[in-house]
Design an enzyme around this catalytic site. Structure first.
Site, PDB file in Angstrom:
ATOM      1  N   GLU A  83      15.096 -22.100   0.762  1.00  0.00           N
ATOM      2  CA  GLU A  83      15.845 -20.663   1.301  1.00  0.00           C
ATOM      3  C   GLU A  83      15.740 -20.424   3.009  1.00  0.00           C
ATOM      4  O   GLU A  83      16.580 -19.718   3.837  1.00  0.00           O
ATOM      5  CB  GLU A  83      15.253 -19.490   0.075  1.00  0.00           C
TER       6      GLU A  83
ATOM      7  N   GLU B 112      25.688 -18.114   0.022  1.00  0.00           N
ATOM      8  CA  GLU B 112      25.853 -18.755  -0.730  1.00  0.00           C
ATOM      9  C   GLU B 112      26.107 -20.348  -0.882  1.00  0.00           C
ATOM     10  O   GLU B 112      26.347 -21.403  -1.081  1.00  0.00           O
ATOM     11  CB  GLU B 112      26.117 -18.239  -1.777  1.00  0.00           C
TER      12      GLU B 112
ATOM     13  N   HIS C 167      24.180 -22.765   0.855  1.00  0.00           N
ATOM     14  CA  HIS C 167      23.567 -23.895  -0.066  1.00  0.00           C
ATOM     15  C   HIS C 167      24.247 -25.340  -0.508  1.00  0.00           C
ATOM     16  O   HIS C 167      23.299 -25.719  -1.008  1.00  0.00           O
ATOM     17  CB  HIS C 167      23.277 -22.869  -1.480  1.00  0.00           C
TER      18      HIS C 167
HETATM   19  N1  B3K Z   1      18.765 -19.015  -4.583  1.00  0.00           N
HETATM   20  C1  B3K Z   1      18.835 -17.534  -5.334  1.00  0.00           C
HETATM   21  C2  B3K Z   1      17.790 -16.843  -5.696  1.00  0.00           C
HETATM   22  C3  B3K Z   1      17.289 -16.973  -6.522  1.00  0.00           C
HETATM   23  C4  B3K Z   1      15.851 -15.897  -7.772  1.00  0.00           C
HETATM   24  C5  B3K Z   1      15.396 -16.378  -8.185  1.00  0.00           C
HETATM   25  N2  B3K Z   1      14.648 -15.391  -9.116  1.00  0.00           N
HETATM   26  C6  B3K Z   1      19.227 -16.332  -4.236  1.00  0.00           C
HETATM   27  C7  B3K Z   1      19.820 -17.245  -3.249  1.00  0.00           C
HETATM   28  O1  B3K Z   1      18.625 -17.341  -2.351  1.00  0.00           O
HETATM   29  O2  B3K Z   1      20.418 -17.490  -2.306  1.00  0.00           O
HETATM   30 ZN    ZN Z   2      19.834 -18.604  -1.352  1.00  0.00          ZN
END
Ligand code: B3K
Ligand code: ZN
Length: 884
Positions: free
Chosen positions: A343, A321, A324
């Site tokens: 992702e 996270e 990201h």
């Molecule tokens: N981006 C979020 C996942 C969101 C899922 C939505 N259904 C967490 C992650 O992959 O880091």
């Molecule tokens: Zn992610």
């Protein structure tokens, strides 16, 4: 806040009369239909008047026509279940807005406007856990992918970037902590026991990264100085009793921040970084800008309540996270078809991080195990899709192992081919070029090409074609060279009957059977249906080691002699390739048994060869216990079921258990000795201690299969002596699968000990639901009626029912009772939480992989689900695809 009422006429809302009729056919979104949005939203101001069951939201949007988009008569703002209470344009009440389905159309004539919209929400009634919802007395949000439209009307698409200022007002007693994205600007006291906080996020972001949290929370605080000297306040917010279990999460965060600077040159960009743990959450965590929201499962840990794997998962998810912040937030996705852009890339980043934090070899073996047991089945079934899909009905269904894990493998292949230095230059170029933009997978690949000079045009097929390539390798000695022929086919997948050959990079090495020496490693890159490479031959017989380090996410098929596998299993210096050889040997034997291809003599010879090898691994002083445990882990049932034409889960289970029992019997002395050695190993969290724990619980499973009575005694002794959850859970798993008096005793003890800790009680549910016990279905039915079970909590639902889908005796019971149990769950859960309900459909969707009797039963359950009135878009899409 003074929110004006909707100016609708007393006899009803005329705007709703114009609502578009429900589409007769499901709406399908197509990648090729992408068009830029007609308006830019440079600024968004939100004002929340928060309460659990009646939150009011005023949204003020600064709009400018997008010069790069086709002109529209007005603006269409997405909504989901909302009704506008008031709309004004440039400060003047607007009366001619209208609803188009769930969306709001506002007529706008000029090129720049200020639009204000008031809405009202009931967070406590929000059981979907998308948008603003209540969890344990606190309020929090989840917006990715399309949850923001459940909070207010907005162009809820990732290519509309806006800077947000958010004012939160609430009762100070009920919600003493008020958090939003970005940096805190102002806070103060209001009349009537209320207070407020204002947050501003200077970085333009899409609505899916929006977040607010309000609650009675406490923080573990720390500080981080970035590489350019910015001081960042770090805080992990939890309920007061959980504070002591946040140290590992904070350490992980600081390690991740430092690593991203050192390895990717990426620095944090706000004054604060907040993480909040919530217990009701649809997935693992969410990377909202500056305010990550986490499932408690990926924050809270201490040795007594969390296993070593939990600790590793927390470190990985915290890092994911955090990473990201660049790969996802600073550079985001143009549309949801590009999901793997953020992702896949971020999974690769977290994988590289974890490899640096622990054993890189073990990490790689585990990554491939997950890929094979989750993504390969997806790729070979009705839900197969490319890492960049072309269509979807509900984007939530595409947060898959394909987009995430195969997406990471695809980017890893680029790194392997161009090398880590060029890859780093490519990443820098990508971040520089697209900072503050919504980008595409194509942008990423182009940056890699521009930074490295490589031509990746054919490589792009990995983004477009679904299905796991089958690669056959044969090796022939001709004169002074070794000719290695690599042939490939890519199987048909839904909507893609014919495939082109892919770019497949395979790292190989040649060993001399006589001397055991290996020649140079080479990277063979093929992009043709068949290609032959020449390698320098070794002295004497050649033994080929292929796909070392798993450089390509493919299925390698080769006729390899058992003696070659045994050689590699003992001598290969690439730990991944070594573990592959062990796995291949075991898989070959088990598939032979399951398919009834082996006569008694060759079955016995196969078992003996494996036993000898396992004996050697048990006593191999060159490897540590963590790696030893990896090498001794038998291939999983899902992976095995992928290796046969039509799987009979009971036969696979029986064959695997029989092998386990055989190994436990013939290697008993060595196993018991190793178990005793590990049991005496020091506590702690270094690799030897973790390896010792991993190995001693693994050995219990062999003991239980071979000598259930002794296995139970050993497990019970381990349970009682346990000072860590790793030992306790490992022992309880074994006991839960046995008909033995200590089973009930241990389960009761565990429940009593941890009844106040929901995450551990999740383990208690999961351990029973995935046990090897023949009565597992009855246990699950009883647990579903347990007072601690709740359909409202996704962790609990997954602990009980997702765990159950792994059981041969339960889920795959020949009478179909397990399939029925899951179909009933989907039907009951769908109206409560469609996203979580839809996650269960793929388990039934694999029906084509199974023998005709089970396939028919699974299909019948899918048909029963599809007939459920009012089925959600999430579940309907999955079931339709599964039945197609
Ligand atoms: N981006 C979020 C996942 C969101 C899922 C939505 N259904 C967490 C992650 O992959 O880091
Ligand atoms: Zn992610």
């Amino acid at each position: 806040m003074d929110l004006a009422r909707n100016p609708s006429e007393p006899d009803g809302n005329p705007h709703l009369a114009d609502a578009a009729p429900e589409p007769a056919r499901p709406q399908i979104f197509r990648r090729e239909d992408y068009r830029p949005f007609g308006w830019l939203v440079p600024r968004t101001q939100l004002h929340f008047d928060l309460s659990l069951d009646g939150t009011r939201v005023r949204s003020q949007l600064t709009l400018e026509r997008n010069p790069d988009a086709a002109a529209e008569p007005g603006i269409l703002l997405n909504g989901d279940g909302l009704t506008p209470l008031a709309v004004s344009v440039d400060g003047v009440p607007c009366r001619d807005w209208r609803m188009e389905g769930d969306d709001l159309r506002i007529p706008l004539v000029g090129d720049a406007h200020e639009v204000t919209i008031d809405t009202r929400l009931d967070p406590s009634a929000n059981t979907q856990l998308m948008g603003l919802y209540a969890s344990n007395g606190m309020l929090c949000t989840q917006c990715e992918a399309e949850g923001f439209r459940r909070i207010t009307f907005f162009p809820d698409r990732p290519d509309v970037l806006s800077t947000y200022t958010v004012r939160l007002e609430a009762s100070r007693g009920e919600f003493p902590v008020l958090l939003a994205n970005g940096n805190p600007v102002e806070k103060g006291t209001l009349d009537g026991g209320r207070h407020y906080a204002v947050w501003h996020d200077p970085w333009p972001k899409p609505s899916y990264l929006f977040a607010v949290v309000a609650g009675d929370l406490v923080a573990r605080r720390d500080r981080f100085t970035t590489m350019s000297g910015r001081e960042v306040d770090l805080a992990i917010w939890v309920r007061a009793p959980d504070l002591a279990r946040t140290a590992h999460a904070m350490d992980s965060l600081k390690r991740a921040m430092r690593w991203d600077e050192e390895v990717f040159g990426r620095e944090y960009d706000l004054d604060q970084f907040n993480i909040v743990a919530v217990s009701d959450f649809n997935m693992g965590a969410m990377e909202n800008k500056g305010l990550n929201i986490f499932n408690t499962k990926y924050v809270l840990a201490d040795a007594e309540t969390a296993t070593d794997s939990d600790f590793d998962a927390i470190e990985a998810v915290i890092a994911h996270e955090y990473f990201h912040n660049w790969s996802g937030n600073r550079v985001t996705c143009r549309d949801w078809f590009q999901l793997s852009l953020k992702e896949g890339f971020t999974v690769l980043r977290d994988q590289l991080f974890s490899a640096d934090m622990g054993s890189a070899a073990v990490k790689r073996i585990e990554e491939v195990r997950v890929l094979r047991s989750v993504q390969f089945p997806e790729d070979s079934g009705p839900l197969a899709h490319p890492i960049r899909p072309d269509t979807y009905r509900e984007i939530s269904n595409f947060y898959t192992a394909t987009v995430y894990n195969k997406g990471a493998e695809v980017i890893r292949m680029v790194r392997t081919m161009i090398g880590p230095d060029a890859f780093r230059r490519g990443c820098d170029l990508y971040f520089d070029r697209h900072d503050g933009e919504a980008a595409t997978c194509e942008d990423f690949v182009r940056a890699m090409e521009d930074a490295s000079g490589a031509d990746l045009s054919r490589f792009r097929l990995w983004y477009a074609q679904a299905g796991t390539p089958r690669v056959t390798i044969s090796c022939r000695r001709t004169g002074g060279t070794l000719a290695v022929t690599v042939a490939q086919t890519v199987p048909p997948t839904p909507g893609q009957p014919v495939k082109q050959p892919m770019v497949v990079p395979l790292r190989v090495a040649v060993f001399s059977r006589e001397s055991g020496r290996r020649g140079a490693e080479e990277l063979l890159v093929t992009d043709r249906a068949e290609a032959t490479f020449t390698l320098p031959p070794p002295e004497g017989d050649a033994v080929l080691s292929v796909n070392r380090g798993f450089t390509a996410p493919v299925i390698v098929q080769r006729a390899v002699a058992q003696e070659d596998l045994l050689f590699l299993a003992r001598h290969d210096d690439d730990p991944f390739a070594r573990s592959e050889a062990v796995q291949e040997l075991v898989v070959g034997h088990l598939v032979g048994v399951v398919e009834g291809r082996l006569d008694t003599r060759s079955a016995a010879a196969g078992r003996d060869a494996i036993a000898q090898l396992f004996g050697a691994i048990l006593s191999d002083a060159r490897i540590d216990d963590l790696m030893r445990a990896e090498l001794l882990t038998l291939p999983g049932e899902t992976y095995l079921s992928e290796q046969v034409e039509r799987a009979d889960p009971q036969r696979i289970f029986d064959a695997r258990e029989a092998l386990k029992a055989h190994l436990g019997t013939v290697l008993w002395t060595a196993m018991a000795g190793t178990h005793a050695r590990c049991a005496a190993a020091a506590d702690g969290f270094d690799a030897p201690a973790k390896g010792g724990r991993r190995l001693r619980s693994l050995l219990l499973t062999f003991a239980a299969a071979a000598r259930p009575g002794e296995g139970a005694d050993l497990a019970w002794a381990q349970y009682q002596a346990a000072t860590t959850m790793t030992d306790r859970q490992g022992a309880l798993m074994v006991l839960a699968g046995l008909r033995h008096p200590t089973r009930t005793h241990a389960l009761l003890d565990f429940y009593t000990r941890f009844r106040d800790n929901p995450l551990v009680i999740d383990k208690w549910f999961a351990i029973q639901a995935m046990s090897l016990h023949p009565e597992v279905t009855h246990h699950v039915e009883a647990l579903a009626a347990h007072p601690a079970f709740s359909l409202a909590n996704p962790n609990r639902v997954r602990a009980l029912f997702m765990s159950f889908t792994t059981t041969a005796a339960g889920f795959h019971a020949a009478d179909g009772s397990g399939y029925r149990l899951i179909a009933d769950l989907v039907r009951r859960l769908d109206p409560v939480n469609p996203q979580t309900a839809a996650r269960f459909v793929p388990q039934l969707g694999r029906w084509r992989r199974f023998e005709p009797g089970r396939a028919a039963l699974m299909r019948a359950e899918l048909e029963r689900i599809v007939r459920t009135p009012g089925l959600s878009r999430d579940t309907a899409e999955q079931v339709d695809r599964a039945l197609d």
